[in-house]
Scaffold this motif. Structure first.
Motif, PDB file in Angstrom:
ATOM      1  N   UNK A 144       6.348  13.166  -3.167  1.00 33.44           N
ATOM      2  CA  UNK A 144       5.483  12.058  -3.812  1.00 33.44           C
ATOM      3  C   UNK A 144       4.429  11.411  -3.330  1.00 33.44           C
ATOM      4  N   UNK A 145       3.346  11.677  -3.913  1.00 35.59           N
ATOM      5  CA  UNK A 145       2.069  10.964  -3.434  1.00 35.59           C
ATOM      6  C   UNK A 145       2.248   9.392  -3.846  1.00 35.59           C
ATOM      7  N   UNK A 146       3.162   8.985  -4.759  1.00 37.26           N
ATOM      8  CA  UNK A 146       3.153   7.803  -5.290  1.00 37.26           C
ATOM      9  C   UNK A 146       4.163   6.779  -4.177  1.00 37.26           C
ATOM     10  N   UNK A 147       4.526   7.662  -3.155  1.00 39.13           N
ATOM     11  CA  UNK A 147       5.471   6.689  -2.098  1.00 39.13           C
ATOM     12  C   UNK A 147       4.785   7.536  -0.751  1.00 39.13           C
ATOM     13  N   UNK A 148       3.890   7.357  -0.068  1.00 35.11           N
ATOM     14  CA  UNK A 148       3.460   7.905   0.997  1.00 35.11           C
ATOM     15  C   UNK A 148       4.480   7.619   2.108  1.00 35.11           C
ATOM     16  N   UNK A 171      -0.688   9.258 -11.877  1.00 36.49           N
ATOM     17  CA  UNK A 171       0.514   8.297 -11.416  1.00 36.49           C
ATOM     18  C   UNK A 171       0.426   7.386 -10.518  1.00 36.49           C
ATOM     19  N   UNK A 172      -0.986   6.843 -10.012  1.00 32.44           N
ATOM     20  CA  UNK A 172      -1.276   5.928  -9.176  1.00 32.44           C
ATOM     21  C   UNK A 172      -1.094   6.235  -7.825  1.00 32.44           C
ATOM     22  N   UNK A 173      -0.743   7.277  -7.354  1.00 31.80           N
ATOM     23  CA  UNK A 173      -1.061   7.872  -5.913  1.00 31.80           C
ATOM     24  C   UNK A 173      -2.352   8.149  -5.490  1.00 31.80           C
ATOM     25  N   UNK A 174      -2.807   8.007  -4.146  1.00 31.53           N
ATOM     26  CA  UNK A 174      -3.990   8.232  -3.661  1.00 31.53           C
ATOM     27  C   UNK A 174      -4.256   9.593  -2.881  1.00 31.53           C
ATOM     28  N   UNK A 175      -5.155  10.516  -3.019  1.00 33.48           N
ATOM     29  CA  UNK A 175      -5.163  11.705  -2.342  1.00 33.48           C
ATOM     30  C   UNK A 175      -5.283  11.624  -0.964  1.00 33.48           C
ATOM     31  N   UNK A 176      -6.122  10.841  -0.462  1.00 35.02           N
ATOM     32  CA  UNK A 176      -6.489  10.705   0.937  1.00 35.02           C
ATOM     33  C   UNK A 176      -5.293   9.997   1.513  1.00 35.02           C
ATOM     34  N   UNK A 177      -4.740   9.274   0.873  1.00 33.35           N
ATOM     35  CA  UNK A 177      -3.490   8.685   1.645  1.00 33.35           C
ATOM     36  C   UNK A 177      -2.154   9.580   2.012  1.00 33.35           C
ATOM     37  N   UNK A 178      -2.046  10.285   0.713  1.00 37.75           N
ATOM     38  CA  UNK A 178      -1.142  11.160   0.806  1.00 37.75           C
ATOM     39  C   UNK A 178      -1.337  12.440   1.911  1.00 37.75           C
ATOM     40  N   UNK A 179      -2.514  12.656   2.051  1.00 38.67           N
ATOM     41  CA  UNK A 179      -2.903  13.740   3.082  1.00 38.67           C
ATOM     42  C   UNK A 179      -2.788  12.915   4.616  1.00 38.67           C
TER      43      UNK A 179
END
Ligand code: O7M
Length: 212
Positions: A144-148, A171-179
């Motif tokens: 989940x990108x919502x929970x890095x 859903x609130x997640x951030x693309x760059x943060x997930x990567x």
């Protein structure tokens, strides 16, 4: 999955074919889910695959012989990869992998859903699901990108498996943060197909260039 932009477009929209054609230069793959296949038919998988690799997200979760049948239908209709649940246990996941290997296809395993409810049961078993997927030789995970912080944790256990991360944007997640947390790809639906899909995809690809 080969990475160029790091973006997988979730085409949960009836205008999927037109959007796929328009955004293909900005994405690495297209993900199809039940809303599209149940409304357009399974032939949409083949049609979409003329624009790029298609991941059949049927979140397979059944006894092994039925899971295998679902995977077979996805691959024989041109899917490059399928997504299966992991909570079913290793027999079902292995049945899906056996089918995939006959098609040279890939299998991605859901760990915990990106929604709040994903934490109620799935977070508690996600590490064990990752271990099972790794031992079986699965190609990757959905995290989940919502929970890095969960991506970071699961990345530590994932070995060579790729991580595909949904929950970006709407859903609130951030693309760059997930990567940055360890995802190889982000899965993005509404933030691409709602509004100007080409512009949305182009901007996201531009933004991700800095982190991939
Ligand atoms: O970007 P969205 O919110 O419009 O769409 C998200 C897509 O990712 C949608 O197709 C969901 O089925 C999928 N998804 C999640 O949103 N959360 C998950 O935890 C898992 C998935 C997914 O792709 O599972 C394989």
């Amino acid at each position: 999955m080969e990475r160029r932009t790091g973006i997988i477009a979730a085409l949960d929209t009836t205008n999927a074919l037109n959007i796929a054609r328009e955004i293909r230069e900005y994405v690495d793959a297209f993900k199809v889910n039940y809303p599209l296949v149940l409304s357009e038919g399974i032939s949409v998988v083949k049609e979409l695959s003329s624009y790029g690799p298609v991941i059949a997200d049927f979140k397979i979760a059944d006894v092994p012989h039925i899971s295998a049948m679902i995977a077979e239908i996805a691959f024989e209709n041109g899917a490059k990869a399928v997504i299966t649940h992991g909570f079913t246990g290793s027999d079902s996941v292995k049945a899906v992998l056996d089918v995939a290997s006959r098609y040279n296809g890939e299998v991605y395993v859901v760990t915990e859903l990106s929604s709040a409810g994903g934490q109620e049961f799935m977070t508690g078993v996600a590490e064990r699901i990752v271990e099972m997927a790794r031992n079986l030789g699965c190609h990757g995970l959905i995290a989940p990108a919502t929970r890095p912080e969960r991506i970071r944790k699961l990345r530590e256990l994932a070995g060579n498996m790729q991580i595909l991360s949904p929950g970006v944007g709407a859903q609130g997640g951030k693309a760059a943060e997930a990567i940055r947390a360890g995802a190889d790809f982000v899965i993005v639906g509404r933030s691409i197909y709602e509004g100007n899909a080409v512009e949305n995809a182009r901007l996201l690809a531009e933004q991700l260039k800095e982190v991939i």
